[in-house]
Design a protein around this motif. Structure first.
Motif, mmCIF file in Angstrom:
data_model
loop_
_atom_site.group_PDB
_atom_site.id
_atom_site.type_symbol
_atom_site.label_atom_id
_atom_site.label_comp_id
_atom_site.label_asym_id
_atom_site.label_seq_id
_atom_site.Cartn_x
_atom_site.Cartn_y
_atom_site.Cartn_z
ATOM 1 N N LYS A 191 0.832 -1.197 0.000
ATOM 2 C CA LYS A 191 0.000 0.000 0.000
ATOM 3 C C LYS A 191 0.874 1.257 0.000
ATOM 4 O O LYS A 191 0.651 2.201 -0.773
ATOM 5 C CB LYS A 191 -0.895 -0.030 1.237
ATOM 6 C CG LYS A 191 -2.021 0.956 1.251
ATOM 7 C CD LYS A 191 -2.848 0.766 2.537
ATOM 8 C CE LYS A 191 -3.397 -0.639 2.631
ATOM 9 N NZ LYS A 191 -4.238 -0.843 3.838
ATOM 10 N N LEU A 192 1.885 1.271 0.857
ATOM 11 C CA LEU A 192 2.746 2.439 0.970
ATOM 12 C C LEU A 192 3.658 2.580 -0.248
ATOM 13 O O LEU A 192 3.981 3.695 -0.664
ATOM 14 C CB LEU A 192 3.559 2.366 2.260
ATOM 15 C CG LEU A 192 2.723 2.520 3.530
ATOM 16 C CD1 LEU A 192 3.570 2.293 4.774
ATOM 17 C CD2 LEU A 192 2.058 3.892 3.593
ATOM 18 N N LYS A 193 4.055 1.459 -0.825
ATOM 19 C CA LYS A 193 4.834 1.523 -2.067
ATOM 20 C C LYS A 193 4.012 2.185 -3.165
ATOM 21 O O LYS A 193 4.498 3.051 -3.894
ATOM 22 C CB LYS A 193 5.268 0.124 -2.502
ATOM 23 C CG LYS A 193 6.445 -0.438 -1.733
ATOM 24 C CD LYS A 193 6.845 -1.797 -2.291
ATOM 25 C CE LYS A 193 8.097 -2.337 -1.621
ATOM 26 N NZ LYS A 193 8.492 -3.654 -2.177
ATOM 27 N N MET A 194 2.760 1.768 -3.308
ATOM 28 C CA MET A 194 1.885 2.349 -4.316
ATOM 29 C C MET A 194 1.711 3.843 -4.083
ATOM 30 O O MET A 194 1.776 4.646 -5.027
ATOM 31 C CB MET A 194 0.517 1.660 -4.288
ATOM 32 C CG MET A 194 -0.481 2.229 -5.294
ATOM 33 S SD MET A 194 -2.182 1.645 -5.015
ATOM 34 C CE MET A 194 -2.631 2.591 -3.551
ATOM 35 N N MET A 195 1.509 4.234 -2.825
ATOM 36 C CA MET A 195 1.221 5.627 -2.513
ATOM 37 C C MET A 195 2.407 6.548 -2.753
ATOM 38 O O MET A 195 2.245 7.764 -2.868
ATOM 39 C CB MET A 195 0.755 5.751 -1.064
ATOM 40 C CG MET A 195 -0.570 5.062 -0.795
ATOM 41 S SD MET A 195 -1.114 5.223 0.920
ATOM 42 C CE MET A 195 -1.638 6.925 0.933
ATOM 43 N N ASN A 196 3.610 6.002 -2.835
ATOM 44 C CA ASN A 196 4.801 6.815 -3.030
ATOM 45 C C ASN A 196 5.323 6.807 -4.465
ATOM 46 O O ASN A 196 6.352 7.440 -4.739
ATOM 47 C CB ASN A 196 5.896 6.386 -2.052
ATOM 48 C CG ASN A 196 5.649 6.936 -0.653
ATOM 49 O OD1 ASN A 196 6.009 8.069 -0.345
ATOM 50 N ND2 ASN A 196 5.012 6.126 0.193
ATOM 51 N N HIS A 197 4.610 6.125 -5.368
ATOM 52 C CA HIS A 197 4.984 6.178 -6.779
ATOM 53 C C HIS A 197 4.565 7.509 -7.390
ATOM 54 O O HIS A 197 3.555 8.098 -6.993
ATOM 55 C CB HIS A 197 4.336 5.022 -7.553
ATOM 56 C CG HIS A 197 5.164 3.775 -7.549
ATOM 57 N ND1 HIS A 197 6.369 3.686 -8.209
ATOM 58 C CD2 HIS A 197 4.971 2.576 -6.961
ATOM 59 C CE1 HIS A 197 6.884 2.477 -8.036
ATOM 60 N NE2 HIS A 197 6.057 1.785 -7.268
ATOM 61 N N ASP A 198 5.327 7.965 -8.359
ATOM 62 C CA ASP A 198 5.069 9.273 -8.966
ATOM 63 C C ASP A 198 3.663 9.389 -9.539
ATOM 64 O O ASP A 198 3.017 10.432 -9.399
ATOM 65 C CB ASP A 198 6.094 9.565 -10.067
ATOM 66 C CG ASP A 198 7.398 10.116 -9.503
ATOM 67 O OD1 ASP A 198 7.392 10.617 -8.364
ATOM 68 O OD2 ASP A 198 8.418 10.049 -10.200
#
Length: 284
Positions: A191-198
């Protein structure tokens, strides 16, 4: 006038001579290249976006039980990954007026990592744990509370572009090929990986502000004016960051709701003072 040009020419020659001398000394091993470039060094920033893990007034919330032991353990695992950045300063989404209390609670947590919070959020669960693992001494809040009406497109007669506005908000994820509306189905790390993608950060600026530029009555800018308030809030938060005393040996970790992270990504990318490190060098 000729005297002014003569003085300027002498100064340029002296500066050039000093640079050449430093370069020669570097070659001889007296001064390293790193020392020559030290004055140009920017402050590294890990700009990290999250959802609010505790109570929030945000309209769109992510399901997360902040009291669940397993969830807390998952947050601490992520804190351990991010601690590899070794921040000297941690910035969070609380008002500067709360800084004394923020620092006091942080010191209590350092002394007692088993400390329990009645209503823990991402500050207590993630920022404090990260700071404890990194031996970080300073924690500051930079939030600036400022409301705006992101529902204005449904409250006035939209005479700019109601077709685009309505289609977008009906299903915003349909406009992005790499974003899926399944945040609650993912593991916390995913979830956090997705939220930090450009692309997701771009989406957050669009859905929270830019799409409002499609809203307005004839000859007026009601939507754009509301969007400007959200830009203004984030600019004021960035200004609060710049009030904090930092030096070139500091390493700054910023933890905020991801829409603020999106704006800060843009501000920091243009900054002569800061340089943004790659979040995914740590969020593995």
């Amino acid at each position: 006038m000729r005297t002014k040009y003569l003085i300027l020419s002498v100064l340029v020659l002296l500066a050039t001579s000093c640079t050449k001398q430093k370069t020669k000394e570097s070659i001889k091993g007296k001064i390293s290249k790193q020392e020559i470039l030290k004055d140009a060094k920017k402050i590294p920033v890990l700009n990290f976006g999250t959802f609010h893990m505790g109570f929030t007034n945000d309209e769109n919330k992510t399901e997360f039980d902040e009291h669940d032991k397993k969830n807390q353990e998952e947050v601490h695992k992520i804190a351990k990954l991010l601690a590899e950045f070794k921040p000297t300063v941690i910035i969070v989404e609380t008002p500067p007026s709360y800084n004394e209390k923020l620092q006091s609670l942080y010191k209590q947590y350092i002394d007692n990592p088993e400390m329990k919070f009645k209503r823990p959020d991402e500050v207590e669960l993630l920022a404090y744990e990260l700071g404890s693992l990194s031996n970080t001494k300073r924690v500051y809040g930079i939030d600036y509370k400022m409301s705006y009406n992101y529902n204005i497109g449904t409250q006035i007669k939209n005479e700019i572009d109601s077709v685009m506005h309505d289609a977008y908000y009906k299903n915003p994820f349909a406009f992005y090929d790499k974003i899926e509306d399944d945040r609650d189905e993912k593991s916390l790390l995913s979830k956090l990986k997705m939220m930090n993608h450009d692309q997701y950060l771009d989406f957050l600026i669009t859905v929270n502000a830019d799409m409002l530029t499609h809203v307005g009555t004839k000859d007026n800018f009601e939507g754009a004016d509301e969007a400007a308030k959200y830009y203004q809030r984030n600019l004021r938060m960035y200004s609060n960051l710049n009030r904090i005393s930092l030096n070139k040996d500091d390493r700054v970790f910023i933890l905020m709701g991801a829409s603020h992270t999106a704006f800060f990504r843009d501000f920091i990318s243009r900054s002569p003072k800061y340089t943004m490190v790659n979040t995914f060098d740590y969020l593995k």
